[in-house]
Scaffold this motif. Structure first.
Motif, short mmCIF file in Angstrom:
data_model
loop_
_atom_site.label_atom_id
_atom_site.label_comp_id
_atom_site.label_asym_id
_atom_site.label_seq_id
_atom_site.Cartn_x
_atom_site.Cartn_y
_atom_site.Cartn_z
N PRO A 48 -13.02 -9.16 -35.31
CA PRO A 48 -13.51 -10.47 -34.85
C PRO A 48 -14.00 -11.38 -35.99
CG PRO A 48 -14.31 -8.76 -33.41
CD PRO A 48 -13.68 -8.06 -34.58
N PRO A 49 -14.82 -10.89 -36.96
CA PRO A 49 -15.22 -11.82 -38.02
C PRO A 49 -14.06 -12.28 -38.88
CG PRO A 49 -16.00 -9.60 -38.50
CD PRO A 49 -15.49 -9.58 -37.11
N MET A 50 -13.07 -11.41 -39.07
CA MET A 50 -11.91 -11.81 -39.89
C MET A 50 -11.10 -12.88 -39.16
SD MET A 50 -10.96 -8.05 -41.33
CE MET A 50 -9.39 -8.42 -42.00
N VAL A 51 -10.95 -12.71 -37.84
CA VAL A 51 -10.21 -13.70 -37.05
C VAL A 51 -10.98 -15.01 -37.00
CG1 VAL A 51 -9.42 -14.25 -34.70
CG2 VAL A 51 -8.97 -12.00 -35.67
N ALA A 52 -12.31 -14.92 -36.86
CA ALA A 52 -13.14 -16.13 -36.81
C ALA A 52 -13.08 -16.88 -38.14
CB ALA A 52 -14.58 -15.76 -36.48
N SER A 53 -13.12 -16.14 -39.25
CA SER A 53 -13.11 -16.80 -40.57
C SER A 53 -11.76 -17.45 -40.87
CB SER A 53 -13.46 -15.80 -41.68
OG SER A 53 -12.43 -14.87 -41.82
N SER A 54 -10.71 -16.99 -40.17
CA SER A 54 -9.39 -17.61 -40.40
C SER A 54 -9.18 -18.84 -39.52
CB SER A 54 -8.29 -16.59 -40.12
OG SER A 54 -8.24 -16.30 -38.75
N GLY A 55 -10.22 -19.19 -38.73
CA GLY A 55 -10.17 -20.43 -37.96
C GLY A 55 -9.82 -20.28 -36.50
N HIS A 56 -9.49 -19.05 -36.04
CA HIS A 56 -9.12 -18.83 -34.64
C HIS A 56 -10.36 -18.48 -33.82
CE1 HIS A 56 -5.36 -18.04 -36.93
NE2 HIS A 56 -4.83 -18.75 -35.95
#
Lengths: 189, 173
Positions: A48-56
């Motif tokens: 989740p943090p990786m997806v959030a940091s990529s803008g999604h």
């Protein structure tokens, strides 16, 4: 006799795994399967943090919600990666990553003897319970350090208790698969 | 020797208990203790499973108990989803409303994130998408922790003297 080499090769492989000569290879393979499963779970916590940091943000929000049944996910009590909190809180993260470390340590220590489940789990749970209860009644303020230490301790001990049981269960599944495949092969020929 | 007893009925009992603990408001707080309610459901499924064994049946194994626990988790996901829909339709989101009122009555001493989390849970409601997503999440989590509960049950209830199954001889190549 069948002309396809794949069933014969896989049957031979499974039979070899079940033989006494392949005991250590089978044990290592089962530990790898267990380790991969635990690694996958730990990787899901980082997703989740990786997806959030990529803008999604929307996708990340849904991923966070999927972990909400097992954790409160409070921002102030979570570890952060790339500026975003992990899927679960610091204590839960420590438990799961501690479990991963415990599986690794158990493999390296080559323990074959099963440990007493309930007493060990209670010993592992005690520091965490003391931390949570004393924080709730105001005796002591739980902080990141206590949550990480007590969570990791519980995770590592749980791994030592549960790993041999999981390996034994996986070993039985492999033997059953081998016997079923043997029966199917004998039926075809 | 007789074959091993069926796993479905013990898994059903364990699944119902698991779903009940996870769904009933306030009782579901038990799952805050490392999903203790779900682990307990897997454990109790193994308890019912071992009661079906007689001296004539081969002893149960770790794989059997893992399967019973996992099956209990699957059943719990189905029953739990249905139960939670019924509870919300009849009573509303009782637990979150209670917590929101409780925290609001305590004034400003409660962190903002706690209030936001509760308000978000209440506003999410019971849309079909949320129900489906909750079902699949429960399916994975309940099966996983049910399996672990089943293995804990195996380590406690396993027969003291198990018959050693002969090693499988490899086929000549």
């Amino acid at each position: 006799m069948s002309n396809c080499p794949i069933p014969l090769a896989s049957l031979s492989f499974f039979s070899y795994l079940c033989s006494n000569n392949a005991s250590s290879m089978k044990q290592n393979l089962l530990y790898i399967i267990l380790l991969l499963g635990v690694s996958l779970w730990c990787a899901m916590l980082l997703l989740p943090p990786m997806v959030a940091s990529s803008g999604h943000e929307v996708t990340a929000h849904q991923l966070y919600r999927s972990f909400s049944p097992i954790c409160h996910q409070f921002e102030s009590r979570s570890l952060h990666v790339l500026g975003y909190k992990l899927a679960v809180c610091a204590r839960c993260s420590a438990i799961y990553f501690g479990f991963f470390v415990g599986v690794l340590l158990f493999w390296v220590s080559s323990r074959s003897k099963k440990l007493n489940t309930i007493p060990l789990l209670l010993i592992a749970l005690a520091p965490m319970l003391v931390d949570v209860v004393s924080d709730a009644i105001g005796l002591h303020t739980s902080n990141l350090f206590t949550r990480l230490v007590t969570g990791s301790f519980f995770g590592i001990i749980s791994a030592f208790v549960l790993s041999p049981l999981i390996i034994e269960a996986l070993s039985e599944i492999i033997i059953k698969q081998s016997n079923n495949q043997k029966a199917r092969y004998e039926f075809k020929t | 020797m007789n074959s091993k007893p069926d796993k479905l009925i013990p898994a059903l009992y364990g699944g119902i208990i698991m779903a009940f603990i996870s769904t009933v408001p306030f009782l579901s707080f038990i799952n805050c203790l490392c999903c203790a309610g779900i682990l307990f459901g897997g454990f109790i499924a193994v308890f019912f499973y071992k009661n079906n064994f007689t001296p004539d049946t081969p002893p149960f194994s770790a794989g059997d108990c893992m399967a019973v626990g996992a099956l209990a988790g699957v059943i719990s996901a189905v029953i739990g989803t249905v139960l939670s829909m019924i509870f919300i339709q009849i009573f509303g989101d009782v637990m979150n409303e209670f917590l929101l009122d409780f925290f609001q009555s305590m004034g400003d001493s409660i962190p903002e994130e706690v209030m936001e989390s509760l308000e978000e849970s209440l506003s999410a409601g019971s849309s079909p998408f949320m129900i489906i997503m909750n079902f699949f999440t429960s399916l994975i989590i309940d099966s996983l922790f049910g399996m672990l509960g089943g293995l804990i049950g195996y380590s406690i209830f396993k027969p003291k003297q198990q018959m050693m199954t002969p090693p499988t001889m490899p086929l000549p190549l």
